[in-house]
Design an enzyme around this catalytic site. Sequence first.
Site, PDB file in Angstrom:
ATOM      1  N   LYS A  63       0.830  -1.206   0.000  1.00 25.96           N
ATOM      2  CA  LYS A  63       0.000   0.000   0.000  1.00 25.96           C
ATOM      3  C   LYS A  63       0.869   1.263   0.000  1.00 25.96           C
ATOM      4  O   LYS A  63       1.898   1.325   0.696  1.00 25.96           O
ATOM      5  CB  LYS A  63      -0.904  -0.031   1.232  1.00 25.96           C
ATOM      6  CG  LYS A  63      -1.930   1.083   1.333  1.00 25.96           C
ATOM      7  CD  LYS A  63      -2.813   0.847   2.554  1.00 25.96           C
ATOM      8  CE  LYS A  63      -3.889   1.906   2.714  1.00 25.96           C
ATOM      9  NZ  LYS A  63      -4.780   1.605   3.860  1.00 25.96           N
ATOM     10  N   SER A  87      -9.566   1.935   3.016  1.00 21.05           N
ATOM     11  CA  SER A  87      -8.610   2.730   2.260  1.00 21.05           C
ATOM     12  C   SER A  87      -7.589   1.904   1.488  1.00 21.05           C
ATOM     13  O   SER A  87      -6.840   2.453   0.675  1.00 21.05           O
ATOM     14  CB  SER A  87      -7.882   3.689   3.194  1.00 21.05           C
ATOM     15  OG  SER A  87      -7.099   2.981   4.140  1.00 21.05           O
ATOM     16  N   SER A 127      -9.953  -0.719   6.949  1.00 22.07           N
ATOM     17  CA  SER A 127      -9.348  -0.428   5.646  1.00 22.07           C
ATOM     18  C   SER A 127      -8.769  -1.631   4.914  1.00 22.07           C
ATOM     19  O   SER A 127      -8.482  -1.541   3.722  1.00 22.07           O
ATOM     20  CB  SER A 127      -8.259   0.641   5.799  1.00 22.07           C
ATOM     21  OG  SER A 127      -8.832   1.881   6.121  1.00 22.07           O
TER      22      SER A 127
END
Length: 545
Positions: free
Chosen positions: A143, A218, A242
């Site tokens: 990420k 996210s 997330s």
Amino acid sequence: MHPEDISRGLQAGAERDVNGAFERFGHEGGPGQWNPTPWALGVGVATLVVGPPRPESRRMARGPMPTDFLDLDAFAMAAAVRARDVSPVEVVDWTFERIEALDPQVNAFTVTFPEEARAAAREAEQAAGPGAPPLHGIPISIKDHIWMKGAPATNGSLALRDFVAPEDCGVVDRVRAAGAIIVGKTNNPEFLYRSYTDNALFGTTRNPWALDRTAGGSSGGSGAAVAAGMAPISIGTDGGGSIRIPASFCGIVGHKPTFGIVPKAPGFRGWPSLSTDGPMTRSVRDAALVLAATAGMHAADPLSTYSREVDWLSDALSADGLHGLRVAYSEDFGTEPVDQEVRVAFRAAVDRFAATGCELEEAHPPRGHELQELWWKVMACESFASEGPLLAEHEAEMTEGTPDIIRSGERFSAADYLDAQDRRAELARSWADFFTSFDLLLAPTMQVTAFPTGLTAPDEVEGRPADPVFEDWVSMIYAANLTNQPSLSVPIGFSAEGLPIGMQIIARRFEDRLALRVGAAWEAISPWRQHWPGWLATGSPHHET
């Protein structure tokens, strides 16, 4: 070697290969070190399904290669690499072919590292064998938010467009040491504040199951990358769902570990008491494999905890049933809105879950109505402390709504923050009391299915208007972050529109192994890895813009 011979060889040797990898490459303490530890992982049989043979690898000594690696999860792929039946060079080349073909439509990646990854694959090919570490030669993504030395870490914000991480986060250090090959970094919303993935730097990440729908957030780029087969593993973060939100929306596995098990420092300051790093994968055993490679105390993260000498993997590979486990289930925590299609899918999953042999009982966990308000108060205080200093110079270029979220913490004092943490401790204690009667809790991961891109929230959930800024429509996801418990999201089905639906399996703190065991038992009776979005086969995406 015929593909059937490859399969038989892996079935016979996977337990020895993976067990040996961890025995030789267990690690303690500091960065970049794999030191022997007395791990004894009881690893089950790897099942490998391969496609038609292809010409012999340029480097590997053994026979035909599959033309398509989609049938291999990371566990089977790692066993095949160690057995020298699969070439890391072939795997990485194939991975970048998929990224180049699919990512223009999905937009999962913010940056890729083809030269570095191919160089690492060549080195991995030379070093392949029984002595290789557990993720040797396996492509993964990271990420954007997570620090990786020398790579951009923008946090999805124009304010940090030029920031390059000066060092590896603990989890990146661990996956590197485990032999993984990092192929790129994946998209996230600005400062991770949203449950969808869109930002001014990299744009919208789309759901591979329906390109006009959000991948969630996210860790939306990570979820989309795994769901599209652009890497079998991605490392995401979960401070308010997330990992699990995109796992549910994209039809994959996402594990939010017990807080502190996986190191998350060094990195950005945001949400220090809520967020943890964790795996996003196609199979439960892959999530366990990543946890086994990454969990444990790390010198760079003072909040990391737990011994490295833990067998994280064997429970996820066990063929034993769940007889004797007391499992609670709740489709709405007694108070929260849940779309009807999600309710129906969850009820069907609970009915089928009885086949695992556990004792099921409907029971609502305590104080479900408090979750959203309490999580936002803690999050707002920590967000203002972290991102508030950026407002003076960068507010004008922030995504609409982002300054409002940051400023929502401005009115709280340090005493208010500690009061919120006291309430959080009371909540966690009430949940601990609930778990004296039950070993696990099953609940829908998300209260809705993926909504259209371009929106910041669904219009409503079960007749209740949804707040597009303060996200009251994901309230059930916050519990595990507030209580620090592990929560594993697994697919349970699809809506009438073909959108994935997920179920979260919540266990007591530090009982991640049990959550993984139960997730694997569910996967055994309700497998999902054979399901792929149809357009990935046809190469003809259709979506609204």
